[in-house]
Write a protein that holds these residues in place. Structure first.
Motif, PDB file in Angstrom:
ATOM      1  N   GLN A 197       0.780  -1.484   0.225  1.00 43.16           N
ATOM      2  CA  GLN A 197       0.314   0.054  -0.062  1.00 43.16           C
ATOM      3  C   GLN A 197       0.422   0.990  -0.114  1.00 43.16           C
ATOM      4  O   GLN A 197       1.945   1.366   0.347  1.00 43.16           O
ATOM      5  CB  GLN A 197      -1.078  -0.244   0.725  1.00 43.16           C
ATOM      6  CG  GLN A 197       0.208   0.387   2.582  1.00 43.16           C
ATOM      7  CD  GLN A 197      -0.876   0.436   4.045  1.00 43.16           C
ATOM      8  OE1 GLN A 197      -1.768  -0.252   3.968  1.00 43.16           O
ATOM      9  NE2 GLN A 197      -0.330   1.332   4.100  1.00 43.16           N
ATOM     10  N   ASP A 252       2.297   1.263   8.199  1.00 40.76           N
ATOM     11  CA  ASP A 252       2.132   0.220   7.975  1.00 40.76           C
ATOM     12  C   ASP A 252       1.761  -0.084   9.664  1.00 40.76           C
ATOM     13  O   ASP A 252       1.479   0.701  10.055  1.00 40.76           O
ATOM     14  CB  ASP A 252       3.120  -0.772   7.254  1.00 40.76           C
ATOM     15  CG  ASP A 252       4.137  -0.880   8.739  1.00 40.76           C
ATOM     16  OD1 ASP A 252       4.265  -0.038   9.623  1.00 40.76           O
ATOM     17  OD2 ASP A 252       5.198  -1.533   8.336  1.00 40.76           O
ATOM     18  N   PRO A 279     -12.128 -10.090   3.620  1.00 42.91           N
ATOM     19  CA  PRO A 279     -11.873  -9.626   2.003  1.00 42.91           C
ATOM     20  C   PRO A 279     -10.631  -9.113   2.028  1.00 42.91           C
ATOM     21  O   PRO A 279      -9.811  -8.841   2.918  1.00 42.91           O
ATOM     22  CB  PRO A 279     -13.308  -9.433   1.313  1.00 42.91           C
ATOM     23  CG  PRO A 279     -13.756  -8.822   2.484  1.00 42.91           C
ATOM     24  CD  PRO A 279     -13.075  -9.177   4.076  1.00 42.91           C
ATOM     25  N   PRO A 280      -9.922  -9.359   0.564  1.00 41.62           N
ATOM     26  CA  PRO A 280      -7.878  -8.271   0.923  1.00 41.62           C
ATOM     27  C   PRO A 280      -8.473  -7.042   1.651  1.00 41.62           C
ATOM     28  O   PRO A 280      -9.440  -6.790   1.035  1.00 41.62           O
ATOM     29  CB  PRO A 280      -8.330  -9.068  -1.080  1.00 41.62           C
ATOM     30  CG  PRO A 280      -8.986  -9.622  -1.133  1.00 41.62           C
ATOM     31  CD  PRO A 280      -9.831 -10.000  -0.503  1.00 41.62           C
ATOM     32  N   HIS A 281      -7.870  -6.804   2.241  1.00 43.32           N
ATOM     33  CA  HIS A 281      -7.633  -5.294   2.939  1.00 43.32           C
ATOM     34  C   HIS A 281      -6.879  -4.822   2.200  1.00 43.32           C
ATOM     35  O   HIS A 281      -6.436  -2.999   2.094  1.00 43.32           O
ATOM     36  CB  HIS A 281      -7.984  -5.608   4.256  1.00 43.32           C
ATOM     37  CG  HIS A 281      -6.484  -6.496   5.127  1.00 43.32           C
ATOM     38  ND1 HIS A 281      -5.075  -6.169   4.677  1.00 43.32           N
ATOM     39  CD2 HIS A 281      -6.937  -7.337   5.652  1.00 43.32           C
ATOM     40  CE1 HIS A 281      -4.651  -6.799   5.021  1.00 43.32           C
ATOM     41  NE2 HIS A 281      -5.212  -7.906   5.821  1.00 43.32           N
ATOM     42  N   GLY A 282      -5.137  -5.386   2.051  1.00 46.92           N
ATOM     43  CA  GLY A 282      -4.136  -4.071   1.371  1.00 46.92           C
ATOM     44  C   GLY A 282      -3.790  -3.411   1.914  1.00 46.92           C
ATOM     45  O   GLY A 282      -2.930  -2.136   1.862  1.00 46.92           O
ATOM     46  N   LEU A 287      -8.209 -12.911  10.342  1.00 47.47           N
ATOM     47  CA  LEU A 287      -7.418 -12.576   8.478  1.00 47.47           C
ATOM     48  C   LEU A 287      -7.525 -13.358   7.642  1.00 47.47           C
ATOM     49  O   LEU A 287      -8.221 -12.351   5.970  1.00 47.47           O
ATOM     50  CB  LEU A 287      -6.001 -11.803   8.472  1.00 47.47           C
ATOM     51  CG  LEU A 287      -5.888 -10.881  10.038  1.00 47.47           C
ATOM     52  CD1 LEU A 287      -4.466 -10.305   9.488  1.00 47.47           C
ATOM     53  CD2 LEU A 287      -6.827  -9.461   9.927  1.00 47.47           C
ATOM     54  N   SER A 288      -7.533 -14.409   7.912  1.00 48.81           N
ATOM     55  CA  SER A 288      -8.070 -14.913   6.533  1.00 48.81           C
ATOM     56  C   SER A 288      -9.093 -15.212   5.841  1.00 48.81           C
ATOM     57  O   SER A 288      -9.511 -15.629   5.005  1.00 48.81           O
ATOM     58  CB  SER A 288      -6.788 -16.516   6.241  1.00 48.81           C
ATOM     59  OG  SER A 288      -8.233 -17.476   7.465  1.00 48.81           O
ATOM     60  N   ARG A 289      -9.724 -14.945   6.783  1.00 47.86           N
ATOM     61  CA  ARG A 289     -12.068 -14.631   6.695  1.00 47.86           C
ATOM     62  C   ARG A 289     -12.430 -13.319   6.143  1.00 47.86           C
ATOM     63  O   ARG A 289     -13.397 -13.113   5.604  1.00 47.86           O
ATOM     64  CB  ARG A 289     -12.455 -15.301   7.786  1.00 47.86           C
ATOM     65  CG  ARG A 289     -11.731 -16.450   8.793  1.00 47.86           C
ATOM     66  CD  ARG A 289     -12.618 -16.830   9.734  1.00 47.86           C
ATOM     67  NE  ARG A 289     -12.678 -18.548  10.847  1.00 47.86           N
ATOM     68  CZ  ARG A 289     -12.247 -18.120  11.369  1.00 47.86           C
ATOM     69  NH1 ARG A 289     -11.208 -16.815  12.299  1.00 47.86           N
ATOM     70  NH2 ARG A 289     -11.603 -19.424  11.839  1.00 47.86           N
ATOM     71  N   ARG A 321      -0.464  -3.531   4.946  1.00 47.35           N
ATOM     72  CA  ARG A 321       0.874  -4.590   5.359  1.00 47.35           C
ATOM     73  C   ARG A 321       0.636  -4.110   7.128  1.00 47.35           C
ATOM     74  O   ARG A 321       0.528  -3.409   7.569  1.00 47.35           O
ATOM     75  CB  ARG A 321       1.931  -3.098   4.538  1.00 47.35           C
ATOM     76  CG  ARG A 321       3.380  -4.347   4.964  1.00 47.35           C
ATOM     77  CD  ARG A 321       4.025  -3.308   4.299  1.00 47.35           C
ATOM     78  NE  ARG A 321       5.438  -3.954   5.439  1.00 47.35           N
ATOM     79  CZ  ARG A 321       6.554  -2.728   5.460  1.00 47.35           C
ATOM     80  NH1 ARG A 321       6.257  -2.057   5.225  1.00 47.35           N
ATOM     81  NH2 ARG A 321       7.240  -3.203   6.752  1.00 47.35           N
ATOM     82  N   LYS A 341      -4.022 -14.091  12.824  1.00 48.40           N
ATOM     83  CA  LYS A 341      -4.004 -14.655  11.266  1.00 48.40           C
ATOM     84  C   LYS A 341      -5.019 -15.906  10.655  1.00 48.40           C
ATOM     85  O   LYS A 341      -5.605 -15.345   9.523  1.00 48.40           O
ATOM     86  CB  LYS A 341      -2.862 -15.493  10.775  1.00 48.40           C
ATOM     87  CG  LYS A 341      -1.525 -14.221  10.869  1.00 48.40           C
ATOM     88  CD  LYS A 341      -0.686 -15.329  10.657  1.00 48.40           C
ATOM     89  CE  LYS A 341       1.356 -14.243  10.709  1.00 48.40           C
ATOM     90  NZ  LYS A 341       2.133 -15.362  10.711  1.00 48.40           N
TER      91      LYS A 341
END
Length: 179
Positions: free
Chosen positions: A2, A47, A68-71, A64-66, A73, A61
């Motif tokens: 980002q 970041d 959607p992509p957040h972009g 986070l894997s659940r 760092r 973690k």
């Protein structure tokens, strides 16, 4: 990677999303600029830096894997090993609680003195700026930095940390004038 900066509102919004995905309670310690942003010592961070126990990191973690992509760092640190610095065992006792509405996440920031101690090892331009902000906002004394800095374990070239600590002690504190 980002390019935008992350303010306190965005950071807490992200944590709210992650919190909803957690199976149980965890503790998150904000580190560096993330901690300073949560403590209102700076407006944004580039970041996200978090410290966890091994178990809590694993749970975070998974959460986070659940999502959607957040972009964003995110740098993960474990049990007080921040970059090349190992904080003393009592570091969590000195962390500052951050008030939130999070259900499963106990959010803390490293104590400002520990933020300074972890930034001394690298001491780049951003670290210098953050150290100055910490000293000013929280009225950190030379004696406090010196005491905590001597408790830090540095993984790598120990002389680098000692040299950087001496530089900070010599250059970041106003000399008192004799009356």
């Amino acid at each position: 990677m980002q390019n935008e900066t992350i303010g306190k509102e965005k950071l807490l919004g992200f944590l709210m999303q992650a919190d909803k995905m957690l199976a149980g309670k965890i503790r998150v310690n904000a580190v560096g600029g993330t901690g300073l942003t949560l403590l209102n010592a700076k407006d944004t961070t580039k970041d996200i830096d978090f410290d966890f126990s091994k178990e809590d990191e694993k749970e975070f973690k998974k959460a986070l894997s659940r999502l959607p992509p957040h972009g964003l760092r995110i740098d993960f640190f474990t049990d007080g090993m921040i970059f090349s610095q190992k904080l003393p065992k009592d570091y969590e006792k000195h962390c500052v609680p951050i008030k939130t509405n999070l259900k499963n996440t106990q959010l803390f920031s490293l104590n400002p003195i520990d933020i300074i101690a972890t930034k001394i090892g690298r001491l780049n331009d951003r670290d210098i700026e953050d150290i100055r902000a910490c000293i000013e906002k929280f009225r950190i004394t030379k004696k406090q930095v010196e005491k905590r800095g001597k408790q830090i374990e540095y993984v790598g070239h120990e002389e680098t940390y000692k040299s950087n600590l001496e530089f900070v002690l010599k250059n970041f504190f106003k000399k008192k004038k004799n009356p």
